[in-house]
Design a protein around this motif. Sequence first.
Motif, PDB file in Angstrom:
ATOM      1  N   GLY A 189     -39.323 -51.125  36.248  1.00  0.00           N
ATOM      2  CA  GLY A 189     -40.651 -51.614  35.926  1.00  0.00           C
ATOM      3  C   GLY A 189     -41.037 -51.510  34.460  1.00  0.00           C
ATOM      4  N   GLN A 190     -40.176 -51.002  33.611  1.00  0.00           N
ATOM      5  CA  GLN A 190     -40.443 -50.875  32.186  1.00  0.00           C
ATOM      6  C   GLN A 190     -39.637 -51.911  31.408  1.00  0.00           C
ATOM      7  OE1 GLN A 190     -42.572 -48.890  30.686  1.00  0.00           O
ATOM      8  NE2 GLN A 190     -43.147 -47.609  32.407  1.00  0.00           N
ATOM      9  N   GLY A 191     -40.196 -52.395  30.327  1.00  0.00           N
ATOM     10  CA  GLY A 191     -39.493 -53.333  29.464  1.00  0.00           C
ATOM     11  C   GLY A 191     -39.081 -52.649  28.174  1.00  0.00           C
ATOM     12  N   TYR A 192     -37.869 -52.864  27.749  1.00  0.00           N
ATOM     13  CA  TYR A 192     -37.349 -52.279  26.515  1.00  0.00           C
ATOM     14  C   TYR A 192     -36.831 -53.405  25.633  1.00  0.00           C
ATOM     15  CZ  TYR A 192     -37.430 -48.123  29.436  1.00  0.00           C
ATOM     16  OH  TYR A 192     -37.823 -47.107  30.279  1.00  0.00           O
ATOM     17  N   PHE A 193     -37.113 -53.306  24.343  1.00  0.00           N
ATOM     18  CA  PHE A 193     -36.707 -54.325  23.388  1.00  0.00           C
ATOM     19  C   PHE A 193     -35.755 -53.713  22.368  1.00  0.00           C
ATOM     20  CE2 PHE A 193     -40.745 -55.633  25.078  1.00  0.00           C
ATOM     21  CZ  PHE A 193     -40.570 -56.982  25.313  1.00  0.00           C
ATOM     22  N   PHE A 194     -34.693 -54.430  22.069  1.00  0.00           N
ATOM     23  CA  PHE A 194     -33.697 -53.980  21.112  1.00  0.00           C
ATOM     24  C   PHE A 194     -33.420 -55.096  20.114  1.00  0.00           C
ATOM     25  CE2 PHE A 194     -32.938 -51.719  25.051  1.00  0.00           C
ATOM     26  CZ  PHE A 194     -32.832 -50.408  24.622  1.00  0.00           C
ATOM     27  N   ASP A 195     -33.172 -54.724  18.867  1.00  0.00           N
ATOM     28  CA  ASP A 195     -32.739 -55.656  17.830  1.00  0.00           C
ATOM     29  C   ASP A 195     -31.242 -55.464  17.645  1.00  0.00           C
ATOM     30  OD1 ASP A 195     -35.268 -56.801  17.051  1.00  0.00           O
ATOM     31  OD2 ASP A 195     -35.746 -54.836  16.211  1.00  0.00           O
ATOM     32  N   ILE A 196     -30.503 -56.562  17.672  1.00  0.00           N
ATOM     33  CA  ILE A 196     -29.046 -56.533  17.562  1.00  0.00           C
ATOM     34  C   ILE A 196     -28.656 -57.208  16.247  1.00  0.00           C
ATOM     35  CG2 ILE A 196     -26.876 -57.091  18.725  1.00  0.00           C
ATOM     36  CD1 ILE A 196     -28.848 -55.471  20.486  1.00  0.00           C
ATOM     37  N   TYR A 197     -27.850 -56.521  15.436  1.00  0.00           N
ATOM     38  CA  TYR A 197     -27.414 -57.033  14.137  1.00  0.00           C
ATOM     39  C   TYR A 197     -25.895 -57.137  14.112  1.00  0.00           C
ATOM     40  CZ  TYR A 197     -32.124 -55.814  12.652  1.00  0.00           C
ATOM     41  OH  TYR A 197     -33.489 -55.725  12.546  1.00  0.00           O
ATOM     42  N   SER A 198     -25.404 -58.298  13.757  1.00  0.00           N
ATOM     43  CA  SER A 198     -23.961 -58.519  13.657  1.00  0.00           C
ATOM     44  C   SER A 198     -23.425 -57.881  12.385  1.00  0.00           C
ATOM     45  CB  SER A 198     -23.661 -60.020  13.638  1.00  0.00           C
ATOM     46  OG  SER A 198     -22.291 -60.225  13.400  1.00  0.00           O
ATOM     47  N   LEU A 199     -22.315 -57.136  12.524  1.00  0.00           N
ATOM     48  CA  LEU A 199     -21.624 -56.540  11.389  1.00  0.00           C
ATOM     49  C   LEU A 199     -20.349 -57.314  11.073  1.00  0.00           C
ATOM     50  CD1 LEU A 199     -21.954 -52.798  12.433  1.00  0.00           C
ATOM     51  CD2 LEU A 199     -23.386 -54.064  10.836  1.00  0.00           C
ATOM     52  N   GLY A 200     -20.065 -58.371  11.862  1.00  0.00           N
ATOM     53  CA  GLY A 200     -18.829 -59.132  11.719  1.00  0.00           C
ATOM     54  C   GLY A 200     -17.740 -58.539  12.593  1.00  0.00           C
ATOM     55  N   ASN A 201     -16.687 -59.280  12.813  1.00  0.00           N
ATOM     56  CA  ASN A 201     -15.538 -58.847  13.634  1.00  0.00           C
ATOM     57  C   ASN A 201     -15.949 -58.346  15.014  1.00  0.00           C
ATOM     58  OD1 ASN A 201     -13.705 -59.462  11.586  1.00  0.00           O
ATOM     59  ND2 ASN A 201     -14.008 -57.468  10.640  1.00  0.00           N
ATOM     60  N   LYS A 234     -18.523 -56.749  15.997  1.00  0.00           N
ATOM     61  CA  LYS A 234     -19.147 -55.425  15.969  1.00  0.00           C
ATOM     62  C   LYS A 234     -20.644 -55.600  15.735  1.00  0.00           C
ATOM     63  CE  LYS A 234     -17.638 -51.086  14.125  1.00  0.00           C
ATOM     64  NZ  LYS A 234     -16.945 -50.431  13.007  1.00  0.00           N
ATOM     65  N   TYR A 235     -21.477 -54.873  16.505  1.00  0.00           N
ATOM     66  CA  TYR A 235     -22.922 -55.030  16.446  1.00  0.00           C
ATOM     67  C   TYR A 235     -23.622 -53.675  16.427  1.00  0.00           C
ATOM     68  CZ  TYR A 235     -21.887 -59.800  17.837  1.00  0.00           C
ATOM     69  OH  TYR A 235     -21.394 -61.075  17.880  1.00  0.00           O
ATOM     70  N   ASP A 236     -24.624 -53.544  15.538  1.00  0.00           N
ATOM     71  CA  ASP A 236     -25.503 -52.378  15.541  1.00  0.00           C
ATOM     72  C   ASP A 236     -26.688 -52.683  16.438  1.00  0.00           C
ATOM     73  OD1 ASP A 236     -24.144 -50.637  13.891  1.00  0.00           O
ATOM     74  OD2 ASP A 236     -25.309 -51.119  12.091  1.00  0.00           O
ATOM     75  N   ILE A 237     -27.143 -51.681  17.192  1.00  0.00           N
ATOM     76  CA  ILE A 237     -28.259 -51.828  18.113  1.00  0.00           C
ATOM     77  C   ILE A 237     -29.383 -50.899  17.654  1.00  0.00           C
ATOM     78  CG2 ILE A 237     -29.024 -51.631  20.503  1.00  0.00           C
ATOM     79  CD1 ILE A 237     -26.013 -51.833  21.270  1.00  0.00           C
ATOM     80  N   TYR A 238     -30.585 -51.475  17.494  1.00  0.00           N
ATOM     81  CA  TYR A 238     -31.746 -50.708  17.070  1.00  0.00           C
ATOM     82  C   TYR A 238     -32.862 -50.840  18.091  1.00  0.00           C
ATOM     83  CZ  TYR A 238     -29.925 -50.074  12.361  1.00  0.00           C
ATOM     84  OH  TYR A 238     -29.165 -49.700  11.286  1.00  0.00           O
ATOM     85  N   VAL A 271     -29.664 -47.086  17.721  1.00  0.00           N
ATOM     86  CA  VAL A 271     -29.249 -46.547  19.018  1.00  0.00           C
ATOM     87  C   VAL A 271     -27.736 -46.370  19.044  1.00  0.00           C
ATOM     88  CG1 VAL A 271     -29.202 -47.012  21.494  1.00  0.00           C
ATOM     89  CG2 VAL A 271     -31.211 -47.637  20.159  1.00  0.00           C
ATOM     90  N   GLY A 272     -27.005 -47.289  18.420  1.00  0.00           N
ATOM     91  CA  GLY A 272     -25.550 -47.194  18.412  1.00  0.00           C
ATOM     92  C   GLY A 272     -24.913 -48.485  17.953  1.00  0.00           C
ATOM     93  N   THR A 273     -23.601 -48.518  18.079  1.00  0.00           N
ATOM     94  CA  THR A 273     -22.802 -49.677  17.687  1.00  0.00           C
ATOM     95  C   THR A 273     -21.850 -50.003  18.829  1.00  0.00           C
ATOM     96  OG1 THR A 273     -22.889 -48.964  15.381  1.00  0.00           O
ATOM     97  CG2 THR A 273     -21.191 -50.564  15.954  1.00  0.00           C
ATOM     98  N   ILE A 274     -21.688 -51.295  19.110  1.00  0.00           N
ATOM     99  CA  ILE A 274     -20.726 -51.719  20.129  1.00  0.00           C
ATOM    100  C   ILE A 274     -19.730 -52.690  19.512  1.00  0.00           C
ATOM    101  CG2 ILE A 274     -22.246 -51.351  22.107  1.00  0.00           C
ATOM    102  CD1 ILE A 274     -22.682 -54.401  22.179  1.00  0.00           C
TER     103      ILE A 274
END
Length: 56
Positions: free
Chosen positions: A12-24, A26-30, A36-39
């Motif tokens: 029931g809760q909504g969460y919003f994240f900003d995703i930034y491409s690092l290339g190759n 790889k993405y940073d998550i804020y 929050v981390g990198t995937i």
Amino acid sequence: MEQFKLQVAMEGQGYFFDIYSLGNNKYDIYKETEKVGTILLDGRDHEHCESVDCQI
């Protein structure tokens, strides 16, 4: 820099994240201004990803 937003609904809760491409694939998550981390996405198997410094 490529970026996009992601909205996640859980219990029931909504969460919003900003995703930034690092290339190759790889993405940073804020969440707001906190990192929050990198995937790392698998460019060949789109259902596979690897967390670099966070837990998915």
